[in-house]
Write an enzyme that holds these catalytic residues in place. Structure first.
Site, short mmCIF file in Angstrom:
data_model
loop_
_atom_site.label_atom_id
_atom_site.label_comp_id
_atom_site.label_asym_id
_atom_site.label_seq_id
_atom_site.Cartn_x
_atom_site.Cartn_y
_atom_site.Cartn_z
N CYS A 1 -1.32 5.81 9.97
CA CYS A 1 -0.11 5.12 10.40
C CYS A 1 -0.48 3.78 11.00
CB CYS A 1 0.59 5.91 11.50
SG CYS A 1 1.33 7.41 10.94
N GLU B 1 0.83 -1.19 0.00
CA GLU B 1 0.00 0.00 0.00
C GLU B 1 0.87 1.25 0.00
OE1 GLU B 1 -4.17 -1.34 1.80
OE2 GLU B 1 -2.74 -0.84 3.33
N CYS C 1 5.90 -7.02 7.98
CA CYS C 1 6.98 -6.58 8.87
C CYS C 1 7.21 -7.64 9.94
CB CYS C 1 6.62 -5.25 9.53
SG CYS C 1 7.94 -4.59 10.58
N CYS D 1 0.11 -2.57 15.51
CA CYS D 1 0.30 -2.21 14.10
C CYS D 1 -0.23 -3.30 13.17
CB CYS D 1 1.78 -1.97 13.84
SG CYS D 1 2.20 -1.77 12.10
N CYS E 1 5.10 -5.12 16.25
CA CYS E 1 4.52 -4.22 17.26
C CYS E 1 3.04 -4.56 17.40
CB CYS E 1 4.69 -2.76 16.82
SG CYS E 1 6.41 -2.33 16.54
N CYS F 1 3.56 8.40 1.42
CA CYS F 1 3.95 7.49 2.49
C CYS F 1 4.18 6.14 1.85
CB CYS F 1 2.85 7.43 3.55
SG CYS F 1 3.22 6.26 4.87
N1 SAH Z 1 8.51 0.33 10.78
C1 SAH Z 1 8.77 1.71 10.92
C2 SAH Z 1 8.06 2.57 9.90
C3 SAH Z 1 6.63 2.20 9.57
S1 SAH Z 1 5.44 2.41 10.82
C4 SAH Z 1 8.45 2.19 12.32
O1 SAH Z 1 7.86 1.43 13.07
O2 SAH Z 1 8.85 3.29 12.66
C5 SAH Z 1 5.18 4.18 10.81
C6 SAH Z 1 4.68 4.73 12.12
O3 SAH Z 1 3.33 4.32 12.38
C7 SAH Z 1 5.49 4.27 13.33
O4 SAH Z 1 5.78 5.33 14.18
C8 SAH Z 1 4.53 3.30 13.96
O5 SAH Z 1 4.84 3.09 15.30
C9 SAH Z 1 3.21 3.98 13.73
N2 SAH Z 1 2.07 3.11 13.98
C10 SAH Z 1 2.00 1.78 13.88
N3 SAH Z 1 0.76 1.34 14.19
C11 SAH Z 1 0.03 2.44 14.47
C12 SAH Z 1 -1.33 2.65 14.84
N4 SAH Z 1 -2.18 1.64 14.96
N5 SAH Z 1 -1.75 3.92 15.07
C13 SAH Z 1 -0.90 4.96 14.91
N6 SAH Z 1 0.38 4.82 14.53
C14 SAH Z 1 0.85 3.57 14.34
FE1 SF4 Z 2 6.82 -2.97 11.76
FE2 SF4 Z 2 4.51 -1.78 12.28
FE3 SF4 Z 2 6.33 -2.02 14.21
FE4 SF4 Z 2 6.76 -0.33 12.17
S1 SF4 Z 2 5.15 -0.20 13.71
S2 SF4 Z 2 8.20 -1.80 13.03
S3 SF4 Z 2 5.78 -1.46 10.50
S4 SF4 Z 2 5.28 -3.72 13.18
#
Ligand code: SAH
Ligand code: SF4
Length: 345
Positions: free
Chosen positions: A337, A93, A113, A120, A117, A106
């Site tokens: 995000c 995406e 990934c 996410c 997390c 973006c």
């Molecule tokens: N993997 C990298 C970049 C992609 S995620 C990282 O984790 O930084 C981009 C941003 O979206 C990160 O700051 C991540 O923590 C945030 N993010 C992930 N899940 C989210 C959610 N459910 N709501 C808001 N931000 C989120």
């Molecule tokens: Fe991976 Fe999502 Fe964590 Fe970024 S926030 S490192 S995309 S699992």
């Protein structure tokens, strides 16, 4: 052997390929300009090249322009998400965000990934594979072409889509170097932001790249106990190690680091976390981006309430931590995000 995708080659590699064909070096520069200045999608459009060379390029290389499988516009018309198909049938995406003065892409660096997390959606799907540098670049070109046709320019690129850029380090760096190349796309380095979950050794490596690309670190918790829970990567690179790497990065580059902090109601929006964040970042050249959690199917957490956000930010103010409360964008189309994943439904 699979045909090389022209977008995967850097300029020296393109010169080397044409060299083996007995072509002069300047042909590579011409092709580079067609790809990244004129944004063509077909070798046939490279009209300054001799016909035989165009034919050979068509026969022996590929210009992979992904197909748009699905497109969604947010109700306010400011955010749009495209699902792009890759050569092997995987999909990623890419999101276009329109602000008054800026138009930001973006983009993704991996299919899925591995970092996992909790909150996410990309993490919830696991890792499928790394993107090639060409597949990373092509997402930017896809949006730039379309804006171009409307007489607009893409002003910013954020590597905040699917994937952890520093777990696909070489391809991500190759893509950045193609995007900023002065003979081609020439994106301003300061208009690009890379976001990492905190791969400490890669942050140190990135500091040595001699780039002016912005670095954002997803922090989300300022104690190891909570960060271990939210972001399993913290068990590998804990806060001391992470802050050690960021400290070295700051010393080397003198470039402000952004911390991202997703506000999850009752989880990391407590006074203890605000105090711990202030203590950890005291005296550092940093900025904190606060983002209320975007809901995802696989996580029960909720965005912080206004009262909790107010209490949290009051502590940051009192402790002189510079921060911005970010607007949530594109939530209605799951383009916010952490909401990106490969699917059409
Ligand atoms: N993997 C990298 C970049 C992609 S995620 C990282 O984790 O930084 C981009 C941003 O979206 C990160 O700051 C991540 O923590 C945030 N993010 C992930 N899940 C989210 C959610 N459910 N709501 C808001 N931000 C989120
Ligand atoms: Fe991976 Fe999502 Fe964590 Fe970024 S926030 S490192 S995309 S699992």
């Amino acid at each position: 052997m699979a045909k090389p995708n022209l977008y995967d080659l850097d300029l020296p590699a393109l010169e080397a390929l044409l060299g083996t064909w007995g072509e002069p070096r300047y042909r590579a520069k011409q092709i580079w300009e067609w790809l990244y200045r004129h944004l063509v999608t077909d070798v046939a459009q490279m009209t300054s090249l001799p016909k035989v060379l165009r034919e050979r390029l068509t026969a022996e290389t590929e210009l992979y322009v992904p197909r748009v499988l699905a497109r969604q516009e947010s109700l306010d018309g400011e955010t749009r998400k495209d699902l792009l198909e890759l050569r092997d049938g995987q999909s990623i995406e890419v999101v276009l965000m329109r602000y008054i003065e800026r138009r930001s892409a973006c983009i993704s660096t991996q299919v899925g990934c591995a970092v996992g997390c909790q909150f996410c959606a990309t993490g919830q799907m696991g890792i499928k594979r790394n993107l090639t540098s060409g597949e990373i670049v092509t997402q930017v070109l896809h949006l730039a072409r379309e804006l171009d046709a409307q007489g607009q320019k893409l002003t910013n690129v954020v590597l905040m889509g699917m994937g952890e850029p520093f777990l696909n380090y070489n391809n991500t760096l190759a893509a950045l170097r193609t995007l900023i190349h002065p003979g081609g796309f020439e994106m301003g380095q300061r208009r690009i932001t890379l976001s990492t979950s905190g791969i400490a050794p890669a942050i140190r490596r990135f500091a040595d790249e001699d780039l002016q690309v912005n670095l954002a670190v997803s922090l989300h918790a300022a104690t190891d106990a909570l960060r271990n829970e939210l972001m399993p990567i913290n068990r590998k690179h804990n806060l001391n190690e992470l802050f050690g790497a960021i400290g070295d990065y700051l010393t080397k580059t003198n470039r402000r680091v952004t911390f991202e902090w997703v506000l999850i109601d009752g989880v990391n929006d407590t006074p203890e976390q605000a105090e711990a964040l202030a203590a950890r970042t005291a005296g550092m050249l940093i900025h904190v981006n606060l983002i209320p959690l975007n809901p995802t199917a696989g996580y029960a957490g909720q965005p912080s309430s206004e009262e909790r956000i107010e209490a949290f930010t009051q502590i940051l103010e009192r402790r002189h931590v510079p921060f911005t409360l970010r607007l949530r964008r594109g939530i209605d189309i799951q383009a916010g995000c952490g909401q990106l994943r490969a699917r059409t439904t």
